[in-house]
Every structure is written in C-alpha cells, then in structure tokens.
Design a protein around this motif. Structure first.
Motif, PDB file in Angstrom:
ATOM      1  N   ALA A  44       1.191  -1.068  -0.093  1.00  0.00           N
ATOM      2  CA  ALA A  44      -0.114  -0.165   0.455  1.00  0.00           C
ATOM      3  C   ALA A  44       0.879   1.309   0.043  1.00  0.00           C
ATOM      4  N   TYR A  45       2.419   1.016   0.370  1.00  0.00           N
ATOM      5  CA  TYR A  45       2.761   2.287  -0.104  1.00  0.00           C
ATOM      6  C   TYR A  45       3.281   2.737  -1.941  1.00  0.00           C
ATOM      7  N   PRO A  46       3.729   3.878  -2.052  1.00  0.00           N
ATOM      8  CA  PRO A  46       5.028   4.349  -2.539  1.00  0.00           C
ATOM      9  C   PRO A  46       5.961   4.041  -3.308  1.00  0.00           C
ATOM     10  N   SER A  47       6.509   3.469  -1.734  1.00  0.00           N
ATOM     11  CA  SER A  47       7.755   2.628  -2.339  1.00  0.00           C
ATOM     12  C   SER A  47       8.076   1.586  -1.781  1.00  0.00           C
ATOM     13  N   ARG A  48       8.305   0.302  -2.121  1.00  0.00           N
ATOM     14  CA  ARG A  48       8.175  -0.950  -1.856  1.00  0.00           C
ATOM     15  C   ARG A  48       9.315  -1.967  -2.520  1.00  0.00           C
ATOM     16  N   PRO A 192      15.397  -0.356   9.640  1.00  0.00           N
ATOM     17  CA  PRO A 192      14.534   0.797   9.259  1.00  0.00           C
ATOM     18  C   PRO A 192      13.283  -0.118   8.413  1.00  0.00           C
ATOM     19  N   ILE A 193      13.076  -0.763   8.458  1.00  0.00           N
ATOM     20  CA  ILE A 193      11.960  -1.408   7.509  1.00  0.00           C
ATOM     21  C   ILE A 193      11.527  -2.802   8.233  1.00  0.00           C
ATOM     22  N   CYS A 194      10.431  -1.496   8.312  1.00  0.00           N
ATOM     23  CA  CYS A 194       9.533  -1.963   9.466  1.00  0.00           C
ATOM     24  C   CYS A 194       8.336  -1.045   9.152  1.00  0.00           C
ATOM     25  N   SER A 195       6.677  -0.892   9.477  1.00  0.00           N
ATOM     26  CA  SER A 195       5.701   0.149   8.867  1.00  0.00           C
ATOM     27  C   SER A 195       6.245   1.647   9.465  1.00  0.00           C
ATOM     28  N   LEU A 196       6.551   1.628  10.934  1.00  0.00           N
ATOM     29  CA  LEU A 196       6.762   2.874  11.593  1.00  0.00           C
ATOM     30  C   LEU A 196       8.963   3.222  10.793  1.00  0.00           C
ATOM     31  N   SER A 200       8.255   7.144   8.310  1.00  0.00           N
ATOM     32  CA  SER A 200       9.511   8.005   8.547  1.00  0.00           C
ATOM     33  C   SER A 200      10.336   8.467   7.266  1.00  0.00           C
ATOM     34  N   HIS A 201      10.407   7.382   6.684  1.00  0.00           N
ATOM     35  CA  HIS A 201      11.429   7.256   5.052  1.00  0.00           C
ATOM     36  C   HIS A 201      10.731   7.702   3.976  1.00  0.00           C
ATOM     37  N   LEU A 202       9.477   7.785   4.080  1.00  0.00           N
ATOM     38  CA  LEU A 202       8.673   8.426   2.980  1.00  0.00           C
ATOM     39  C   LEU A 202       8.147   9.768   3.454  1.00  0.00           C
ATOM     40  N   HIS A 203       8.279  10.122   4.737  1.00  0.00           N
ATOM     41  CA  HIS A 203       7.678  11.708   5.093  1.00  0.00           C
ATOM     42  C   HIS A 203       8.950  12.343   4.601  1.00  0.00           C
ATOM     43  N   GLY A 204      10.116  12.159   3.966  1.00  0.00           N
ATOM     44  CA  GLY A 204      11.575  12.926   4.333  1.00  0.00           C
ATOM     45  C   GLY A 204      11.394  12.793   2.693  1.00  0.00           C
ATOM     46  N   GLY A 205      10.283  12.962   2.220  1.00  0.00           N
ATOM     47  CA  GLY A 205      10.434  13.057   0.604  1.00  0.00           C
ATOM     48  C   GLY A 205      11.598  12.246  -0.829  1.00  0.00           C
ATOM     49  N   LEU A 206      12.328  11.714  -0.546  1.00  0.00           N
ATOM     50  CA  LEU A 206      13.196  11.819  -0.335  1.00  0.00           C
ATOM     51  C   LEU A 206      13.693  10.224  -0.916  1.00  0.00           C
ATOM     52  N   MET A 207      12.344   9.068  -1.179  1.00  0.00           N
ATOM     53  CA  MET A 207      12.759   7.907  -1.549  1.00  0.00           C
ATOM     54  C   MET A 207      12.350   7.313  -2.999  1.00  0.00           C
ATOM     55  N   ASN A 336      21.836   4.657   5.345  1.00  0.00           N
ATOM     56  CA  ASN A 336      21.407   4.980   7.003  1.00  0.00           C
ATOM     57  C   ASN A 336      23.102   5.338   7.478  1.00  0.00           C
ATOM     58  N   SER A 337      23.142   5.134   9.065  1.00  0.00           N
ATOM     59  CA  SER A 337      24.584   5.239   9.870  1.00  0.00           C
ATOM     60  C   SER A 337      25.122   4.260   9.504  1.00  0.00           C
ATOM     61  N   GLY A 338      24.600   2.767   9.046  1.00  0.00           N
ATOM     62  CA  GLY A 338      25.420   1.854   8.121  1.00  0.00           C
ATOM     63  C   GLY A 338      25.893   2.078   7.344  1.00  0.00           C
ATOM     64  N   GLY A 339      25.763   3.316   6.296  1.00  0.00           N
ATOM     65  CA  GLY A 339      26.026   2.824   5.130  1.00  0.00           C
ATOM     66  C   GLY A 339      27.550   3.690   4.641  1.00  0.00           C
ATOM     67  N   ALA A 340      27.750   4.401   5.456  1.00  0.00           N
ATOM     68  CA  ALA A 340      29.376   5.035   5.555  1.00  0.00           C
ATOM     69  C   ALA A 340      30.573   3.651   6.036  1.00  0.00           C
ATOM     70  N   PRO A 341      30.395   3.033   6.976  1.00  0.00           N
ATOM     71  CA  PRO A 341      31.311   2.160   8.119  1.00  0.00           C
ATOM     72  C   PRO A 341      30.924   0.940   7.081  1.00  0.00           C
ATOM     73  N   ILE A 342      30.191   0.929   6.191  1.00  0.00           N
ATOM     74  CA  ILE A 342      30.404  -0.567   4.589  1.00  0.00           C
ATOM     75  C   ILE A 342      31.340   0.096   4.397  1.00  0.00           C
ATOM     76  N   ASP A 343      31.158   1.233   3.630  1.00  0.00           N
ATOM     77  CA  ASP A 343      32.146   1.646   2.637  1.00  0.00           C
ATOM     78  C   ASP A 343      33.456   1.875   2.873  1.00  0.00           C
ATOM     79  N   VAL A 344      33.500   2.076   4.724  1.00  0.00           N
ATOM     80  CA  VAL A 344      35.512   2.107   4.621  1.00  0.00           C
ATOM     81  C   VAL A 344      35.612   0.632   5.134  1.00  0.00           C
ATOM     82  N   VAL A 345      34.725  -0.210   5.249  1.00  0.00           N
ATOM     83  CA  VAL A 345      35.037  -1.816   4.231  1.00  0.00           C
ATOM     84  C   VAL A 345      35.733  -2.164   3.151  1.00  0.00           C
ATOM     85  N   SER A 346      34.374  -1.631   2.684  1.00  0.00           N
ATOM     86  CA  SER A 346      35.398  -1.565   0.679  1.00  0.00           C
ATOM     87  C   SER A 346      36.282  -1.598   0.886  1.00  0.00           C
TER      88      SER A 346
END
Length: 405
Positions: A44-48, A192-196, A200-207, A336-346
C-alpha cells in the motif's frame, strides 16, 4: 607525533552478506541485493523496494534470552561486533577492559521493537508492553549492549548525524584512542524496514518509487529520483599502532588517516555547501595531497541537487574526471548510519585486492565530470581512499583511509 590509528578487525552485516568474505565476494562483482520488501506488507506504500538482509536468524548467533530484549538493529550490531572481535583475534580478558570502549552511530534506533510495543499498548493495554521497550528503541542501545556482551568498560558513546554518523563515530573513536584508550569498537547500524521506519523515510520525500530493483537507486544518473533504504552496518576495531603491535595484532586492514566534518549553510543563503570543505579538512588531517587519492567512495544521494553538489565538490578538489569515483551502496540501498562504515570496509578491502567495486546499474549523466566506476569493477592499485557521507540537516563528513605496509 601520535601513533597511527589502525583498523585491525571488521564485522559486516549487510544485504550483500554477513561477514567480511561473504560481503566482499558479492560486492566486488557488483551483485544487486535490492528487491521487494518482505519484512512487512509494503503493497500500500508508494515505495516498495529495499536492501534487506535475508536468512539472518538471531537465535543462531545470540543467546536465546537476549533475542526478545533487542530490536533487529541491535541483533545485527551484536553479531557484527562478535565478528569484528574474532577477526581481530581478541578474546575477552586479554586486554584491560577499562582500556577498551565502543562508539556507534544510529539514525533511527529500534524502530521495529518500538512499533510492536506501541501496537500492544493501543490494542491490549499498558500492562502488555515489554519492560525492554524502555531501552530497546534507544539510539544508544547498540553501544550499551556491545559493551555488556564484550566486557568493554572504557569510553562509550553514540553519534547521531544521519548518513554522516557512521564516519563521525569512527572519528570519535579515534579521539578516545588518542586520549589513552587501547581499543575502540566503532561503526554504525540501522534497520528501518518496518511500517514505522518506512513511514519516517517516506515523509522525508526523497525515496525512490520505482518498482525496478535495477533502476530504482541511480546516483549521478539522469534518471536519479531518490534512494532505496537498506538495513545493516559494519563494526570496525580501531587500535593505536603501538597497542596493536604490543598485542601482536594478526591483521591490519589499513590506517584511519584523516577526518573532516562540516555543516551546510542555511538553505537559500547562496553560500557553498560544506562538503568540499570537509574533504579539504580530511585531506589536510591526513597530510594527503589530492593526487595521492586513488578512489572516492561517494555518498550518492540520488537526487539531482545533492548529486550535483557532491559532483561539484569532488571535481573542485580533484579536477574533472581526475580520480575514480564509486558508489557500491547502489547494490544495498542507503543504510543511514550503517552505510558509510560499510563503505570504509569496502575501501580497505579494495586496498587488499587492488579492485574498485562498481556503481551498479548507473548510466553516468553528461552533467557530471566524474570518472565513475560504473557497471563493472575496475582493477587498480589502491593505496589511499576517501569516503564521503552526507546526512539530512546539512551534515558532511569525509574520512581518509590508507594502506599500511
């Protein structure tokens, strides 16, 4: 002169794999890990679409009593921390617990746990809400649970600056090491992959609202129209060089060599965004000339304005198409906060192998003067890498990592 700060252990929990080798075997070849959301009904969400970690069963990795006390994000962080300590060859009791600490970054906290307990509150009443709700949702819970599980009694903290937080946490860890700690476990995680979390991500308008996994998240592409969320993160063991040598550290992935952070000016001010300044500060801190940088791991927001700002900052520092640029998070989504440390690992694994992972699916726009490593990986000698991250609210962070002979 202060001893160098070294990366001596890594733990990864990402859509592209659990553990260093599984993660890298997928990342190095550009295998897509984005797909339809399965953790809740997103029809039911615009992003799936999302970058989910499939097949993770916390009871296979953690004590049974701990699982009902913790959110998925904490479970992922604990498992990654276990992997990082094991990778570093560190066993409990071998280092003074007061000399070891933990600093993590969080963007959302335990959203799924909170959502479930709020549902109980409204449907069944307050007596049915778990006592663990008092801390399972909290931003600092990952640092707390990691410190308890691993007997870390030194400095502890949490940094909150959205996507930039993962790099800021590493920098805070370096500060604690320079103050006298011997070892800091540090990184960032989000789930963050749950309804709540989705709301929150959707309301940011950048998904992104695309339903095509291969064309949904396209930084620096003319078709860029938002990001796809992901879950997970990475934990790194940082030690000062003398401490690592004294304990006989078996692995050194690289040096945390430089860091810079800025805030963007007020929107509408007409002033330049702060990313270029953050890059300059990080390079200066590392005593590194731009020509020495072998690859840039870009933030890759996948919105036209933010992509343009980042491309202009990179070009201003290095020159047009003067340094390879990659955004491997196109395989996993933005975490989010996990993305850049993963890039450091890469980045440090790129140094180990001599291979830059690709920016999958993207067709570089003619509007950007970037040497984008697109579609396929690129063989290259990587000795120095720059990792960038930008967070909502104007956060800009940059980290330089360097190979160690």
């Amino acid at each position: 002169m202060s001893a160098r700060i070294l990366v001596t252990g890594i733990g990864v929990a990402a859509p592209s794999g659990l553990g260093v080798e599984d993660f890298w075997s997928v990342t190095r070849i550009g295998k897509n890990a984005i797909g339809p959301v399965t953790r809740f009904d997103a029809s039911a969400y615009p992003s799936r679409l999302a970058g989910e970690i499939h097949g993770f069963e916390p009871k296979e990795h953690l004590p049974g009593r701990l699982v009902p006390q913790t959110d998925r994000v904490t479970q992922l962080a604990l498992v990654a921390a276990d992997c990082a300590f094991a990778d570093a060859g560190i066993e409990p009791g071998t280092i003074d617990p007061y000399a070891m600490g933990v600093v993590t970054a969080a963007g959302a906290g335990g959203f799924e746990f909170a959502e479930n307990e709020l549902r109980k509150l409204w449907s069944e009443g307050a007596k049915h809400v778990s006592a663990y709700q008092s801390f399972a949702w909290f931003y600092a819970v990952n640092s707390g649970q990691i410190s308890i599980r691993n007997g870390l009694r030194g400095p502890a903290g949490v940094v909150i600056s959205d996507q930039a937080g993962g790099l800021d946490a590493l920098a805070q860890a370096r500060r604690q090491l320079r103050k006298g700690s011997k070892l800091i476990a540090t990184g960032g995680f989000d789930a963050p992959i749950c309804s709540l979390g989705w709301a929150s991500h959707l309301h940011g308008g950048l998904m992104s609202t695309s339903d095509e996994p291969e064309r949904a998240y396209l930084p620096f592409d003319d078709a860029a129209a938002g990001y796809v969320p992901g879950e997970g993160g990475a934990m790194l063991i940082l030690e000062d060089e003398d401490s690592a040598r004294d304990r006989g550290a078996r692995t050194v992935y690289g040096e945390f060599a430089g860091y810079g952070a800025t805030l963007d000016p007020k929107p509408g001010s007409g002033r330049e965004p702060g990313l270029r300044r953050a890059i300059d500060v990080a390079l200066t801190d590392a005593a590194c000339h731009p020509a020495e940088v072998d690859v840039v791991f870009a933030d890759g927001a996948a919105t036209p304005r933010l992509d343009r700002e980042e491309a202009e900052a990179i070009t201003a520092v290095f020159g047009p198409r003067a340094v390879p640029v990659t955004v491997p998070k196109t395989m996993t989504g933005r975490i989010n906060s996990g993305g850049a440390p993963i890039d450091v690992v890469s980045a440090v694994l790129s140094m180990r192998e001599g291979l830059i992972p690709p920016t999958t699916n993207v067709e570089l726009s003619d509007a950007y003067d970037l040497d984008l490593v697109a579609v396929r990986p690129r063989t290259a000698s990587v000795r120095t890498a720059l990792v960038l991250a930008r967070g909502r609210g104007g956060f800009n962070s940059a980290v330089v990592v360097r190979a160690v002979d």
